[in-house]
Design a protein around this motif. Structure first.
Motif, short mmCIF file in Angstrom:
data_model
loop_
_atom_site.label_atom_id
_atom_site.label_comp_id
_atom_site.label_asym_id
_atom_site.label_seq_id
_atom_site.Cartn_x
_atom_site.Cartn_y
_atom_site.Cartn_z
N PHE A 1 -44.97 45.78 89.69
CA PHE A 1 -44.87 44.33 89.55
C PHE A 1 -43.43 43.83 89.64
N THR A 2 -42.50 44.57 89.06
CA THR A 2 -41.13 44.07 88.92
C THR A 2 -40.29 44.20 90.20
N THR A 3 -40.87 44.73 91.27
CA THR A 3 -40.09 44.89 92.50
C THR A 3 -40.52 43.91 93.60
N TYR A 4 -41.34 42.93 93.25
CA TYR A 4 -41.81 41.95 94.23
C TYR A 4 -41.63 40.52 93.71
N TRP A 5 -41.52 39.59 94.65
CA TRP A 5 -41.62 38.17 94.37
C TRP A 5 -43.10 37.79 94.39
N ILE A 6 -43.48 36.92 93.47
CA ILE A 6 -44.86 36.44 93.42
C ILE A 6 -44.81 34.94 93.23
N GLY A 7 -45.73 34.22 93.87
CA GLY A 7 -45.66 32.78 93.79
C GLY A 7 -47.00 32.09 93.86
N TRP A 8 -46.94 30.78 94.08
CA TRP A 8 -48.13 29.94 94.05
C TRP A 8 -48.20 29.04 95.28
N VAL A 9 -49.43 28.83 95.74
CA VAL A 9 -49.72 28.00 96.90
C VAL A 9 -50.83 27.02 96.52
N ARG A 10 -50.62 25.75 96.82
CA ARG A 10 -51.62 24.73 96.52
C ARG A 10 -52.46 24.41 97.75
N GLN A 11 -53.74 24.17 97.52
CA GLN A 11 -54.62 23.67 98.57
C GLN A 11 -55.45 22.54 97.99
N MET A 12 -55.12 21.32 98.36
CA MET A 12 -55.87 20.16 97.92
C MET A 12 -57.20 20.12 98.66
N PRO A 13 -58.20 19.44 98.12
CA PRO A 13 -59.53 19.45 98.75
C PRO A 13 -59.50 19.04 100.22
N GLY A 14 -60.00 19.92 101.06
CA GLY A 14 -60.08 19.65 102.49
C GLY A 14 -58.76 19.67 103.23
N LYS A 15 -57.71 20.14 102.58
CA LYS A 15 -56.37 20.11 103.18
C LYS A 15 -55.82 21.52 103.41
N GLY A 16 -54.59 21.58 103.91
CA GLY A 16 -53.96 22.85 104.23
C GLY A 16 -53.22 23.48 103.06
N LEU A 17 -52.52 24.55 103.36
CA LEU A 17 -51.79 25.31 102.35
C LEU A 17 -50.39 24.74 102.16
N GLU A 18 -49.97 24.66 100.89
CA GLU A 18 -48.62 24.17 100.55
C GLU A 18 -47.92 25.19 99.66
#
Lengths: 110, 120
Positions: B29-46
């Motif tokens: 776990f400590t050797t990688y970057w981890i993050g978050w991506v939002r997807q609003m209803p019916g929309k693309g990835l942010e």
């Protein structure tokens, strides 16, 4: 307005080939690795291509990626109905220091 | 086998706080970057932001900086995304995703997504 530009939709018949473009700039596509993802309805994105043209283990060789300058392309050959999905390109943007995605392309297999 | 398992769906009211989680397994776990991506209803990835699990160095998209907080608890291999005051516009599915080796490589593995619904 997405930083990376993709066509909203493409379509082709089963067995045919389709290409999806991804246009960016020197700060993202031009000087960083491009990844491509497939998102089937109601599921999480799945990595198809990384480092511009490499396939993860288990991904069919019907999927291929290439890059030239500030544009990248995902090609899918031998189209199947199961390929119907949304496809996204992505890259790091060195100027913004953020990850960026294309707006997504909906593939319809007629 | 790399796995990212996210917490379950949430239904909240505007103004409430929320913290969702993403438990990683199958890699260091400590050797990688981890993050978050939002997807609003019916929309693309942010892309929202990432954190380096070893030292909690974070990088936020300007669109989300100050709106959310990304954190990790490396003792339990878990990443978090939290809001102090939710808005109806936060209604979306949120995916955690591991960046592939370096922060400038985009995600290789994804969680299953957490649906967050905000309504009065």
């Amino acid at each position: 307005q997405s930083v990376l530009t993709q066509p909203p939709s493409v379509s082709a018949a089963p067995g045919e080939k389709v290409s999806i473009s991804c246009s960016g700039s020197p700060s993202n596509v031009g000087n960083n690795f491009v990844s491509w993802y497939q998102q089937l309805p109601g599921t999480a994105p799945k990595l198809l291509i990384f480092d511009n043209g490499k396939r993860p283990s288990g991904i069919s060789d019907r999927f291929s990626g290439s890059k030239s300058g500030t544009s990248a392309t995902l090609a899918i050959t031998g189209l199947q109905t199961g390929d119907e999905a949304d496809y996204y390109c992505a890259a790091w943007d060195s100027s913004l220091s953020v990850g960026v995605f294309g707006g997504g392309t909906k593939l319809t297999v007629l | 086998e790399v796995q990212l398992v996210q917490s379950g769906p949430e239904v909240k009211k505007p103004g409430e706080s929320l913290k969702i989680s993403c438990k990683a397994s199958g890699y260091k776990f400590t050797t990688y970057w981890i993050g978050w991506v939002r997807q609003m209803p019916g929309k693309g990835l942010e892309w929202m932001g990432i954190i380096y699990a070893s030292d909690s160095d974070t990088k936020y998209s300007p669109s989300f900086k100050g709106q959310v907080t990304i954190s990790v608890d490396k003792s339990i291999n878990t990443a978090y995304l939290q809001w102090s005051s939710l808005q109806t516009s936060d209604t979306a599915t949120y995916f955690c995703a591991r960046h592939a080796g370096s922060y400038y490589r985009m995600p290789d593995f994804w969680g299953q997504g957490t649906l967050v619904s905000i309504s009065s």
